[in-house]
Design an enzyme around this catalytic site. Structure first.
Site, PDB file in Angstrom:
ATOM      1  N   LYS A 326      24.077  29.865  46.902  1.00  0.00           N
ATOM      2  CA  LYS A 326      25.246  30.739  47.083  1.00  0.00           C
ATOM      3  C   LYS A 326      25.664  30.705  48.546  1.00  0.00           C
ATOM      4  O   LYS A 326      24.862  30.997  49.428  1.00  0.00           O
ATOM      5  CB  LYS A 326      24.927  32.172  46.671  1.00  0.00           C
ATOM      6  CG  LYS A 326      26.155  33.046  46.587  1.00  0.00           C
ATOM      7  CD  LYS A 326      25.817  34.433  46.082  1.00  0.00           C
ATOM      8  CE  LYS A 326      27.074  35.220  45.799  1.00  0.00           C
ATOM      9  NZ  LYS A 326      27.962  35.333  46.956  1.00  0.00           N
ATOM     10  N   ARG A 331      35.896  32.356  49.217  1.00  0.00           N
ATOM     11  CA  ARG A 331      36.297  31.574  48.048  1.00  0.00           C
ATOM     12  C   ARG A 331      37.692  31.004  48.300  1.00  0.00           C
ATOM     13  O   ARG A 331      38.614  31.728  48.689  1.00  0.00           O
ATOM     14  CB  ARG A 331      36.300  32.477  46.825  1.00  0.00           C
ATOM     15  CG  ARG A 331      36.511  31.751  45.489  1.00  0.00           C
ATOM     16  CD  ARG A 331      35.266  31.007  45.074  1.00  0.00           C
ATOM     17  NE  ARG A 331      35.410  30.450  43.737  1.00  0.00           N
ATOM     18  CZ  ARG A 331      35.116  31.103  42.615  1.00  0.00           C
ATOM     19  NH1 ARG A 331      34.651  32.352  42.682  1.00  0.00           N
ATOM     20  NH2 ARG A 331      35.247  30.532  41.448  1.00  0.00           N
TER      21      ARG A 331
END
Length: 979
Positions: A326, A331
């Protein structure tokens, strides 16, 4: 548009359309090409005043009305005798939309830009916040900034400043007050919605104050005070009209919300879905080139690795799931198309998860001299790739350390890269993990494995500029933990588990992707995001200010009656630890002027339910509506049962983590969501239960008595507890001879009603041998029965205790309580001492829950030798076990922590020991909870040493110790994690 259609349109409507769409970044010709079937209005848009007269004001009036089934049943008026507020809300919106279609046409985009301005991505930001707008208004109206009105506008956050009214905390409302005293117009003006949009477009382009002021002056000259108030709310994008965009979208078209989620385009929603008979199908429901979409999200961590892997839907033919690191970035979606009009022949656009356009930062084409990324990735795409949409994470990379840098540095790194593209400083790195569109084909319906094949065939890595994110294939849950420990040792954020057989689901958070963070490995996850519903004033240095807060859980449809207020919350816990001074300041800023004094006689049951029902346990000093409130992220040691909060449970050791400015009450934790979390946690604990011996139970009981004293709950019961009707006295006869004197005075008649309501029978004499005699005073009849010495006489307090315990004990609601010595007014000689065994040596009941008042009486009667048994270590442990906030006591702030100091000062070590911490000289101490590091210590080396431990200590900088001491509370360690 056909000529005959054009003739049907008013010339004014055509002129309006040219005015609105004929300038700006997209020309009218380009709009016609992009939206060839877009609707055109027949007539001019409605007057701007109609927005608030027929839509905003009615919605706000409806919002202020109480909700609930009783109100709904009694409602009378033009909407019908049984209309609920929700139905009225929909009716108001439907009327406005219907009128628009009838009088204006099918192009509602001009109105929606003003109704839901926060969703309009086509108009740029104005660059105007409250303070700047306030200065412009003061200057425009020629008000002395030090006058009462000038001061109130410029200090709008302060309540009650210089006789200001209830509009404090509402900037637009404060402006309305001031403008009302000096309006250019007293009645609404004649501006149309189209004219307002055209001026707002100019305002967004103007940017500088000297260019914006003339535009605001034109508004001031053509609008009255109420119109300007709504205009200001539109500029600030803070409408709050009593209806969500979801409701408005649903009424406009059943597919509107879905299209907005996949496109983030209000324009597209209005222009493609103006006909309710035309539905989205097939490719229309998916991603489109150069159209921002809402990406798929990862579900939150489940309690066990096995549970997570079970969600991966493995098969015998394909038993794998994927493990990805992660990334700690932002994003980002990348869109690329062939375009011969730009240098290099490829045009790019970038959008964040929140639909913010970052193309200006990362580049429009290969030859963009201002690009922080695209000019470095000319070799990134394979031959034959004409267009593509990529999903990934934009992170910051340090070339010298060849390592990821924290998220907060991303924009700074990108701006630096724009100015100096070949420096060795921090730079953006785009890590790609999905491909959603390739050469005119949407890939969202394909499996992740197929999409990955398309990605690797289409994109080539450009070292430390654009890279395909790697993954590992796994079969068993046992394979996850070693990888998690490895990424923790490397200071990574965690892992994401992915199902390679899954499709890409736009705007969803589902079990096909599950994120795993090391700090999630607790009973209830990383943190609970709960809405603040109440506040408590502090004392001492926090005197006069709110120092702790009550948080609640949203009452969702499963737990609320139809028509009830959707914002209603149940009280859950109080939190006061972990706040810094600036946290309090931020919270005050966001809730200024929205707090309401708690009225015990008229509590806000429509909004908040407390523990104890009418007793109002833990009632706050002030309360706040969820829509006006904030969401706090709070972590805690565990959850324990209690009757002090409406949830029947509360957090132990709650500590503030951070203010969730990205969330509102709608996205805060709900009752059902919490119960699901709690159920999972309890399932995990079933195998770890153990029995406690009688001696420990006795010690526990004495501890519990002490704890209540520490809590300081000294309220006596002020009303008799009748409770609901039960059958606890079924089959029993009662002869009530006197009123009750304790716990409160109750008449003889009321006692008889209590008995009847709970299944008992009242008789007129004591003749039947099984009759229970009730008395609290030595009247003639009572004295006569004592003289006979044939029957015990019971105090009325036993009746109250039986009814109360019957309500609490769901498993045995009709079980009578045994008599206790204090229940007996008179005891016959043959039963003397018979009931002493129903209480302990201090008179505490073994079978029922005693009241606070009873416990205080017990404490006062306890012999002094108990003090000789006082053990300071035991008391500290007891406080810790029951969450009474030791960290709020400076001298015990670090009690229970074992800390290793790496290069810190002697003063820091002394402070840790003074405040209760235990210093571990070596890192191999198995009880280690924290490693405190100097700025020069290497966190990388320490992470490697502790990475293999089952329980990993928290790594914090030395500032965590000094700041916690200064703020007089333990602060969240994540804020002080070393780089």
């Amino acid at each position: 548009m056909a000529d005959d259609d054009t003739e049907m349109r008013d010339s004014a409507a055509i002129d309006e359309e040219h005015m609105m769409y004929g300038h700006g970044t997209i020309t009218e010709e380009e709009l016609n090409e992009k939206y060839p079937n877009r609707p055109h209005n027949r007539s001019k848009t409605l007057p701007f005043r109609d927005l608030f007269l027929t839509l905003f004001n009615p919605l706000n009036d409806n919002k202020k009305k109480p909700t609930g089934p009783v109100t709904a049943r009694k409602k009378q008026g033009p909407h019908g005798p049984h209309t609920s507020p929700n139905e009225i809300r929909r009716s108001i919106i439907e009327r406005f939309i219907s009128r628009w279609r009838k009088e204006v046409g099918d192009d509602i985009y001009p109105a929606f830009r003003l109704i839901v301005p926060e969703k309009d991505r086509d108009r740029g930001m104005y660059g105007l916040k409250e303070i700047t707008l306030g200065k412009l208004l003061v200057r425009m109206m020629k008000i002395d900034k030090n006058s009462e009105d000038g001061y109130n506008i410029l200090h709008w956050k302060l309540p009650g400043v210089k006789h200001s009214s209830a509009m404090a905390g509402d900037f637009a409302g404060r402006c309305f007050e001031v403008i009302s005293k000096r309006p250019m117009l007293t009645e609404p003006g004649d501006m149309t919605i189209a004219e307002v949009n055209e001026l707002l477009d100019r305002l967004s382009v103007a940017q500088k104050e000297e260019n914006q002021q003339p535009i605001l002056e034109e508004f001031y000259e053509r609008m009255n005070a109420e119109e300007l108030m709504w205009l200001i709310r539109m500029i600030l994008r803070q409408m709050k009209v009593g209806a969500t965009e979801k409701t408005i979208f649903d009424i406009w078209h059943p597919d509107a919300e879905n299209l907005f989620n996949i496109s983030s385009s209000l324009r597209r929603v209005c222009w493609e879905l103006y006909d309710t008979d035309v539905r989205l199908e097939g490719d229309d429901r998916g991603v489109s080139l150069m159209q921002c979409f809402q990406p798929q999200l990862a579900a939150f961590q489940m309690r066990s690795m096995e549970q997570m892997v079970a969600k991966m839907n493995q098969t015998e033919e394909d038993p794998f799931f994927w493990i990805e690191e992660k990334l700690d970035g932002e994003r980002m979606q990348l869109h690329m198309i062939e375009d011969d009009s730009v240098p290099g022949g490829k045009r790019f656009e970038f959008w964040s998860r929140k639909a913010k356009d970052y193309t200006y930062l990362y580049g429009t084409c290969f030859e963009d001299d201002n690009a922080a990324l695209t000019r470095h990735i000319k070799e990134a795409f394979s031959d034959g790739v004409r267009n593509i949409i990529l999903d990934g994470e934009m992170i910051t990379w340090d070339p010298e350390q060849d390592a990821i840098v924290g998220f907060g540095t991303l924009k700074t790194a990108a701006l630096s890269e724009q100015k100096n593209p070949f420096s060795t400083g921090h730079r953006p790195l785009y890590k790609i993990f999905d491909c959603l569109y390739l050469n005119d084909v949407a890939l969202t319906r394909y499996t992740l494995r197929k999409r990955r094949e398309a990605l690797t065939a289409s994109v080539r890595n450009v070292h430390r500029r654009l890279e395909i994110h790697e993954y590992l294939e796994a079969r068993q849950a046992s394979e996850i933990e070693p990888i998690l420990r490895q990424v923790v040792a490397e200071a990574s954020e965690g892992l994401v588990l992915k199902n390679p057989r899954s499709e890409y689901r736009l705007s969803e958070r589902n079990d096909d992707w599950i994120k795993v963070k090391p700090e999630y490995m607790t009973e209830f996850g990383e943190a609970l995001d709960c809405v603040v519903i109440g506040g408590y004033y502090g004392s001492g240095r926090r005197g006069g200010n709110l120092s702790s807060f009550m948080c609640g859980l949203r009452v969702d449809e499963t737990h609320v009656s139809q028509g009830a207020n959707p914002q209603k919350c149940w009280s859950f816990f109080k939190v006061g630890g972990g706040f810094r001074a600036n946290d309090y300041a931020e919270l005050r800023h966001r809730t200024e002027g929205k707090w309401i004094d708690w009225d015990s006689k008229n509590p806000p049951r429509e909004w908040i339910e407390l523990g104890g029902q009418d007793r109002q346990y833990e009632k706050p000093d002030v309360w706040i509506k969820p829509e006006d409130s904030v969401v706090l992220s709070v972590k805690a040691a565990s959850v324990g049962g209690t009757d002090q909060f409406r949830m029947g449970a509360t957090l132990r050791f709650p500590r503030f983590k951070r203010l969730r400015t990205d969330k509102d009450w709608r996205s805060a934790l709900s009752v059902s969501e919490f119960l699901a979390l709690k159920s999972r946690a309890e399932d995990e604990k079933k195998d770890k239960q153990f029995k406690v011996d009688d001696a420990k139970k006795t010690r526990s009981r004495i501890k519990r008595k002490r704890e209540v004293m520490i809590q300081g709950q000294e309220d006596d019961v002020k009303t008799p507890y009748g409770g609901p009707t039960t059958q606890v006295f079924e089959g029993l006869n009662f002869f009530v001879m006197t009123e009750a004197l304790k716990p409160v005075k109750t008449t003889k008649a009321d006692l008889e009603l209590l008995v009847k309501a709970n299944g008992g029978k009242i008789v007129a004499s004591e003749k039947h041998a099984s009759t229970i005699l009730i008395a609290d005073r030595n009247l003639v009849k009572v004295a006569s029965l004592q003289k006979r010495g044939q029957s015990n006489i019971i105090r009325p307090s036993w009746l109250f205790d039986c009814v109360k315990q019957s309500e609490l004990d769901v498993a045995q609601p009709s079980l009578l309580l045994p008599f206790e010595p204090h229940h007996l007014f008179y005891t016959i000689a043959s039963e003397a001492g018979k009931y002493d065994g129903n209480v302990d040596e201090f008179g505490d009941s073994y079978t029922r829950d005693v009241t606070v008042g009873e416990l205080l009486t017990l404490f006062n009667a306890m012999p002094m030798q108990l003090m000789d048994q006082y053990d300071s270590a035991e008391m500290l442990d007891q406080l810790n076990d029951h969450g009474h906030g030791l960290d709020a006591m400076p001298g015990c702030m670090f009690h229970g922590l074992t800390l290793h100091c790496e290069g810190v000062s002697h003063e820091t070590r002394r402070l840790l020991e003074f405040a209760g911490g235990r210093i571990a000289e070596a890192l191999d101490d198995t009880t280690l909870t924290h490693v405190v590091m100097s700025p020069n210590a290497s966190s990388k080396d320490i992470r490697k040493i502790v990475a293999s431990r089952e329980r990993q200590p928290r790594l914090v900088t030395e500032a965590w110790v000094s700041d916690s001491w200064h703020e007089k509370t333990l602060l969240d360690e994540e804020r002080y994690a070393p780089s």
